[in-house]
Structure formats: C-alpha cells, structure tokens
Design a protein around this motif. Sequence first.
Motif, PDB file in Angstrom:
ATOM      1  N   ALA A   1      34.495  38.885  48.918  1.00 18.19           N
ATOM      2  CA  ALA A   1      33.850  40.487  48.896  1.00 18.19           C
ATOM      3  C   ALA A   1      32.779  40.761  49.669  1.00 18.19           C
ATOM      4  O   ALA A   1      32.752  41.869  50.153  1.00 18.19           O
ATOM      5  CB  ALA A   1      33.760  40.855  47.479  1.00 18.19           C
TER       6      ALA A   1
ATOM      7  N   CYS B   1      32.908  39.454  52.932  1.00 19.90           N
ATOM      8  CA  CYS B   1      33.594  39.403  53.986  1.00 19.90           C
ATOM      9  C   CYS B   1      33.076  38.145  54.988  1.00 19.90           C
ATOM     10  O   CYS B   1      33.200  38.108  55.994  1.00 19.90           O
ATOM     11  CB  CYS B   1      33.342  40.617  55.014  1.00 19.90           C
ATOM     12  SG  CYS B   1      34.288  42.078  54.746  1.00 19.90           S
TER      13      CYS B   1
ATOM     14  N   LYS C   1      38.518  42.568  44.854  1.00 19.55           N
ATOM     15  CA  LYS C   1      38.480  43.751  45.417  1.00 19.55           C
ATOM     16  C   LYS C   1      39.576  44.230  46.259  1.00 19.55           C
ATOM     17  O   LYS C   1      39.717  43.531  47.242  1.00 19.55           O
ATOM     18  CB  LYS C   1      37.139  44.533  45.641  1.00 19.55           C
ATOM     19  CG  LYS C   1      36.910  44.178  46.976  1.00 19.55           C
ATOM     20  CD  LYS C   1      35.413  44.896  47.227  1.00 19.55           C
ATOM     21  CE  LYS C   1      34.883  44.669  48.576  1.00 19.55           C
ATOM     22  NZ  LYS C   1      33.756  45.357  49.006  1.00 19.55           N
TER      23      LYS C   1
ATOM     24  N   CYS D   1      39.365  46.034  51.440  1.00 20.34           N
ATOM     25  CA  CYS D   1      38.239  45.182  52.283  1.00 20.34           C
ATOM     26  C   CYS D   1      38.828  45.473  53.844  1.00 20.34           C
ATOM     27  O   CYS D   1      39.650  44.640  54.134  1.00 20.34           O
ATOM     28  CB  CYS D   1      38.255  43.695  51.905  1.00 20.34           C
ATOM     29  SG  CYS D   1      37.676  43.433  50.066  1.00 20.34           S
TER      30      CYS D   1
ATOM     31  N   CYS E   1      37.803  43.826  55.997  1.00 20.90           N
ATOM     32  CA  CYS E   1      37.537  42.598  56.812  1.00 20.90           C
ATOM     33  C   CYS E   1      39.193  41.699  56.600  1.00 20.90           C
ATOM     34  O   CYS E   1      39.161  40.660  57.289  1.00 20.90           O
ATOM     35  CB  CYS E   1      36.441  41.751  56.612  1.00 20.90           C
ATOM     36  SG  CYS E   1      36.186  41.308  54.677  1.00 20.90           S
TER      37      CYS E   1
ATOM     38  N   CYS F   1      40.407  41.265  49.103  1.00 22.14           N
ATOM     39  CA  CYS F   1      39.295  40.102  49.019  1.00 22.14           C
ATOM     40  C   CYS F   1      39.609  39.467  47.885  1.00 22.14           C
ATOM     41  O   CYS F   1      39.905  40.001  46.785  1.00 22.14           O
ATOM     42  CB  CYS F   1      37.949  40.665  49.335  1.00 22.14           C
ATOM     43  SG  CYS F   1      37.672  41.353  51.105  1.00 22.14           S
TER      44      CYS F   1
END
Length: 284
Positions: free
Chosen positions: A121, A123, A155, A158, A160, A172
């Motif tokens: 989370a 990244c 979550k 995200c 990324c 994530c």
Amino acid sequence: MPRLHLLFTAMMFGSMPALGACGGWGGGNAWVQQPLVEEEERRPTSGGGLEGPSGPAQRASKTLGAGQRQPDEGLLGGDAPPSAGNARTAGGHVLGVFRNTYYDFPREADFSGPETPIMNASCAPIAKVPKAFFEAVCVQGGGSLRNGGTVSFAKRDCACAEICPRTGQRICFDALDAASFPWGRGATGRPIAPLRSVAADTSVLPMGTVLYIPELEGAPRGPDSEPADGCFVVEDRGLKVRGEHVDIFAGFPSQTAALNARVPSNKGVTIVVDSPRCAHLSKR
C-alpha cells in the motif's frame, strides 16, 4: 425495470416487508432473480473487505437484526427447504437457500513465466512473481509466496499496481507472516481457514455469524484431515458478494474444484443459523 427486480430491490432495502414462509425472515431465494456474476469479478476483498482490514467489522443486518428474529415454531419441520437435507434435524433457524461460490489461496510455486511485481500500500514492491500468479491473487484476494510468506488484499485503486486483467482494478497487498496467516486474512484482520471461513454481505449475515451448511457436511478436507463438519463463520466480505450469497473459502484451488464437483457454484446451499451442531464455533 422488470417487476421481479423491483420486488427484490424493495425487499432488500426495506421499502416493503420481506415475504416468505418464515414470518419475516425472507424466503432465502431472492438471489435466483439476480443475474449470475462471473466468479472472477467477485473479489478482491479477502484480507480487507470493503473498508479495508481496519474498517468496520460489522454493519446492521437486515436478516439478523434486533427485533427481526421470529419464534422457532415452523422454521424447521415442514417449512424447511427440500434441499435442506439434515438441516431438518440440525436445530436452529433455516434462513433458506443462498447462492454459493468459492474462493481459494493460490500458491506462487504452482506458477511460472514472465514476472511482475506485487506492490504494497506504500507502493513498495513486496516480491516479483509470475504474472499468472499475480493475476490469480488479484482475483482471489491473497496467496502464498514462494519465499514462504503470504500476501493479502490491502486496498484497491493503487496507482503503482498493475491492472488486474479480470477485474480492471489496481490492487495493493500486505505482506503477512505465514505462521500467523497461513491462509491469509479476512475482513476482520484475523486469519481465515479453509472450509471454515465464508465471505458474506454483512448487512444480511453480520460478521462473526456462525452458519451450518448441510450440503457441505462431510466434504473432504484432505487425506490428513477430518471431513468438514458443515459449520462456518462469516469472516470476510466480497465486492460482488451481495444479498443472499455466501462465498466459501476453500483453501487450495484443488479443493475449490472438489467443492464445485460436490455442490456447483450458483446451485444454492441451505443456510442455518443458531444450530447446536455449530455451538463449538460460537466463541471463534
């Protein structure tokens, strides 16, 4: 909008009393009016639920809320669904037949090929894994890494993260200790277990509700384990798990296949609450 859909919507959201043989509990079969949902679209929520692992663990229930429980008389005897099997002698309250689906816990060791990162989370990369494993984990909500750790949903959205092809979401994950979370984490933040944990709509079945599912009593757990006792606990949620629907945690994908052979997804299973057979789970 079709008349049946309007009726289902009214029943689910309280604009008219639920109908059924159980005096206000509902017939437990409104799900048959809903379109079937592709199983790969129902997750990811394992280990985070709709609000994440630290979010609310329980919401008000339309099915089990205070003041809605009816007298026991008539709930088991002749009003029990024909598919209930030994639910008739299990005691408790038969809610009816709910849609059934299954989810599992993929193992990185079972996959190979080009790699892609799994992100946390913050990244930061957790590990580089085969892309096929990532695509399985982002649907199922968690999995077992080759290095011995486990990952579970943290979550969505995200920026990324890679896009999950089957859901269109960017997910994530949290890296977890396999000793504490050998099968990942449910929406309460606690470990989940195969053929024990289920995901449900917690406005229908609150978190922590103990269920007896007679169709799954005796289901094999593996050569070194006792067969399933048919008792389950609501410990997870699912993005597409709505209304009269239970998503049963199978563990290994091979167990998902075995359960589908026994009771195919979307066939429907009988849901019983307050069964004495499952009293041993009341403090889980």
